[in-house]
Design a protein around this motif. Sequence first.
Motif, PDB file in Angstrom:
ATOM      1  N   GLY A 251       0.812  -1.212   0.000  1.00 42.34           N
ATOM      2  CA  GLY A 251       0.000   0.000   0.000  1.00 42.34           C
ATOM      3  C   GLY A 251       0.850   1.269   0.000  1.00 42.34           C
ATOM      4  N   ILE A 252       0.203   2.403   0.299  1.00 41.66           N
ATOM      5  CA  ILE A 252       0.894   3.690   0.306  1.00 41.66           C
ATOM      6  C   ILE A 252       2.030   3.698   1.328  1.00 41.66           C
ATOM      7  N   ARG A 253       1.827   3.024   2.463  1.00 40.31           N
ATOM      8  CA  ARG A 253       2.858   3.026   3.508  1.00 40.31           C
ATOM      9  C   ARG A 253       4.163   2.417   3.009  1.00 40.31           C
ATOM     10  N   GLY A 254       4.070   1.553   2.001  1.00 46.23           N
ATOM     11  CA  GLY A 254       5.270   0.927   1.470  1.00 46.23           C
ATOM     12  C   GLY A 254       6.239   1.921   0.859  1.00 46.23           C
ATOM     13  N   PHE A 255       5.725   3.069   0.428  1.00 45.92           N
ATOM     14  CA  PHE A 255       6.578   4.088  -0.185  1.00 45.92           C
ATOM     15  C   PHE A 255       7.270   4.972   0.855  1.00 45.92           C
ATOM     16  N   TYR A 256       6.946   4.753   2.124  1.00 40.41           N
ATOM     17  CA  TYR A 256       7.548   5.575   3.187  1.00 40.41           C
ATOM     18  C   TYR A 256       8.316   4.735   4.197  1.00 40.41           C
ATOM     19  N   LYS A 257       8.741   3.547   3.774  1.00 43.26           N
ATOM     20  CA  LYS A 257       9.552   2.699   4.642  1.00 43.26           C
ATOM     21  C   LYS A 257      10.884   3.395   4.935  1.00 43.26           C
ATOM     22  N   GLY A 258      11.306   3.325   6.197  1.00 46.68           N
ATOM     23  CA  GLY A 258      12.594   3.898   6.559  1.00 46.68           C
ATOM     24  C   GLY A 258      12.604   5.408   6.670  1.00 46.68           C
ATOM     25  N   THR A 259      11.411   6.036   6.724  1.00 50.10           N
ATOM     26  CA  THR A 259      11.369   7.497   6.779  1.00 50.10           C
ATOM     27  C   THR A 259      12.036   8.040   8.033  1.00 50.10           C
ATOM     28  N   VAL A 260      11.767   7.411   9.185  1.00 46.11           N
ATOM     29  CA  VAL A 260      12.310   7.930  10.451  1.00 46.11           C
ATOM     30  C   VAL A 260      13.843   7.877  10.475  1.00 46.11           C
ATOM     31  N   PRO A 261      14.471   6.709  10.201  1.00 44.88           N
ATOM     32  CA  PRO A 261      15.942   6.723  10.191  1.00 44.88           C
ATOM     33  C   PRO A 261      16.521   7.581   9.073  1.00 44.88           C
ATOM     34  N   ARG A 262      15.816   7.644   7.929  1.00 41.51           N
ATOM     35  CA  ARG A 262      16.307   8.514   6.859  1.00 41.51           C
ATOM     36  C   ARG A 262      16.247   9.971   7.291  1.00 41.51           C
ATOM     37  N   LEU A 263      15.177  10.343   7.991  1.00 42.25           N
ATOM     38  CA  LEU A 263      15.053  11.713   8.471  1.00 42.25           C
ATOM     39  C   LEU A 263      16.197  12.043   9.424  1.00 42.25           C
ATOM     40  N   GLY A 264      16.464  11.112  10.361  1.00 39.92           N
ATOM     41  CA  GLY A 264      17.566  11.335  11.295  1.00 39.92           C
ATOM     42  C   GLY A 264      18.895  11.439  10.591  1.00 39.92           C
ATOM     43  N   ARG A 265      19.113  10.566   9.607  1.00 44.32           N
ATOM     44  CA  ARG A 265      20.383  10.550   8.879  1.00 44.32           C
ATOM     45  C   ARG A 265      20.560  11.803   8.017  1.00 44.32           C
ATOM     46  N   VAL A 266      19.502  12.179   7.285  1.00 49.89           N
ATOM     47  CA  VAL A 266      19.619  13.287   6.342  1.00 49.89           C
ATOM     48  C   VAL A 266      19.699  14.633   7.063  1.00 49.89           C
ATOM     49  N   VAL A 267      18.936  14.794   8.146  1.00 51.83           N
ATOM     50  CA  VAL A 267      19.017  16.044   8.903  1.00 51.83           C
ATOM     51  C   VAL A 267      20.442  16.264   9.400  1.00 51.83           C
ATOM     52  N   MET A 268      21.046  15.202   9.975  1.00 50.49           N
ATOM     53  CA  MET A 268      22.441  15.312  10.410  1.00 50.49           C
ATOM     54  C   MET A 268      23.371  15.539   9.229  1.00 50.49           C
ATOM     55  N   ASP A 269      23.151  14.766   8.172  1.00 46.76           N
ATOM     56  CA  ASP A 269      23.987  14.833   6.977  1.00 46.76           C
ATOM     57  C   ASP A 269      24.051  16.260   6.430  1.00 46.76           C
ATOM     58  N   VAL A 270      22.895  16.838   6.154  1.00 43.99           N
ATOM     59  CA  VAL A 270      22.856  18.141   5.501  1.00 43.99           C
ATOM     60  C   VAL A 270      23.329  19.245   6.448  1.00 43.99           C
ATOM     61  N   ALA A 271      22.959  19.144   7.724  1.00 47.23           N
ATOM     62  CA  ALA A 271      23.417  20.137   8.694  1.00 47.23           C
ATOM     63  C   ALA A 271      24.944  20.128   8.790  1.00 47.23           C
ATOM     64  N   ILE A 272      25.517  18.930   8.915  1.00 49.98           N
ATOM     65  CA  ILE A 272      26.974  18.808   9.022  1.00 49.98           C
ATOM     66  C   ILE A 272      27.648  19.227   7.726  1.00 49.98           C
ATOM     67  N   THR A 273      27.076  18.817   6.601  1.00 51.94           N
ATOM     68  CA  THR A 273      27.698  19.096   5.306  1.00 51.94           C
ATOM     69  C   THR A 273      27.800  20.587   5.022  1.00 51.94           C
ATOM     70  N   PHE A 274      26.689  21.313   5.160  1.00 52.48           N
ATOM     71  CA  PHE A 274      26.724  22.743   4.875  1.00 52.48           C
ATOM     72  C   PHE A 274      27.647  23.488   5.840  1.00 52.48           C
ATOM     73  N   THR A 275      27.644  23.065   7.114  1.00 53.04           N
ATOM     74  CA  THR A 275      28.486  23.746   8.100  1.00 53.04           C
ATOM     75  C   THR A 275      29.964  23.464   7.860  1.00 53.04           C
ATOM     76  N   LEU A 276      30.300  22.188   7.656  1.00 52.85           N
ATOM     77  CA  LEU A 276      31.693  21.843   7.384  1.00 52.85           C
ATOM     78  C   LEU A 276      32.190  22.496   6.105  1.00 52.85           C
ATOM     79  N   TYR A 277      31.346  22.491   5.081  1.00 50.36           N
ATOM     80  CA  TYR A 277      31.734  23.091   3.800  1.00 50.36           C
ATOM     81  C   TYR A 277      32.099  24.560   3.982  1.00 50.36           C
ATOM     82  N   ASP A 278      31.320  25.252   4.786  1.00 52.62           N
ATOM     83  CA  ASP A 278      31.583  26.665   5.045  1.00 52.62           C
ATOM     84  C   ASP A 278      32.944  26.855   5.702  1.00 52.62           C
ATOM     85  N   TYR A 279      33.180  26.116   6.792  1.00 55.40           N
ATOM     86  CA  TYR A 279      34.408  26.345   7.555  1.00 55.40           C
ATOM     87  C   TYR A 279      35.637  25.750   6.879  1.00 55.40           C
TER      88      TYR A 279
END
Length: 292
Positions: A251-279
Amino acid sequence: MGGAKVDSKDPIRGIISGGITGGIEICITYPTEYIKTMMQLYKEYSQKGVKYCIGETYKNFGIRGFYRGLTPLVTFSIPKVACRFGANEWLKNNVFTDRKSRLQTFCAGLGAGVFEAFVVVTPTETLKVKLIHDKLSSTPKYRGMIHGIGSIVNEMGLSGIYKGLLPTILKQGSNQGIRFVVFEDTKKFIQNTFQFLPEPVVLLFSGGIAGAASVMANTPVDVIKTQMQGLKSHQYNGVLDCCKQTYQHEGIRGFYKGTVPRLGRVVMDVAITFTLYDYIGRVLNFVWPPKH
């Protein structure tokens, strides 16, 4: 307070700063990527949740289990992020030159995402998914990254490491288009509204919001990409068939598997990436002063 201090007229600096950033970032955030991938590959893990997935991984493999499949991502994260920021700088300087336009910022990010998807991300993600999937099978056949690459190429040719190219292009293109726009807008808003906040906090928070926005927008694309790159990819006759089977079975839920860990991973990823890139860009400009 400003954005990345890399000399915007020199994409080479963007490539170098992005490469260093990518190597550091993936070592920090990989465990969340591993959990997300397992939940997208195995229905039982997705149904039982993140806590169960973490517990089973630790019980069966220990701490090292959270880093299975890391080698190809570390190897390729450096050129991936280098491609992203280098291409983005080049596009902003040569094609989408109006830096005040959200549409042009989005298009520059979109182009950078498509470029990194074709050059680096698709083969990297294919290897990562297959190595993780193989490690969880009852009879693992890959002894590591080099053996895995050789086996996949021998069995399927070079096309074997380009499985899921279309959904990867869609994912990376939309990812970067959304992230660059949301990051710039969020950063400007915070700078104008909360002027007392220190710069690192502004960059981290802006990057985190940008990452969250991209996750909420394109997780279904990420799920289809992962399934088409797994060991059972032969079951699908293209992107549309993969979407059809996913909907029929989960069903529709199948398209959102892994959303929670992906959210945790990507939020950290992008936050760290933009900050590190700057410095890192600032340090690079200090040791290698740009010519004006």
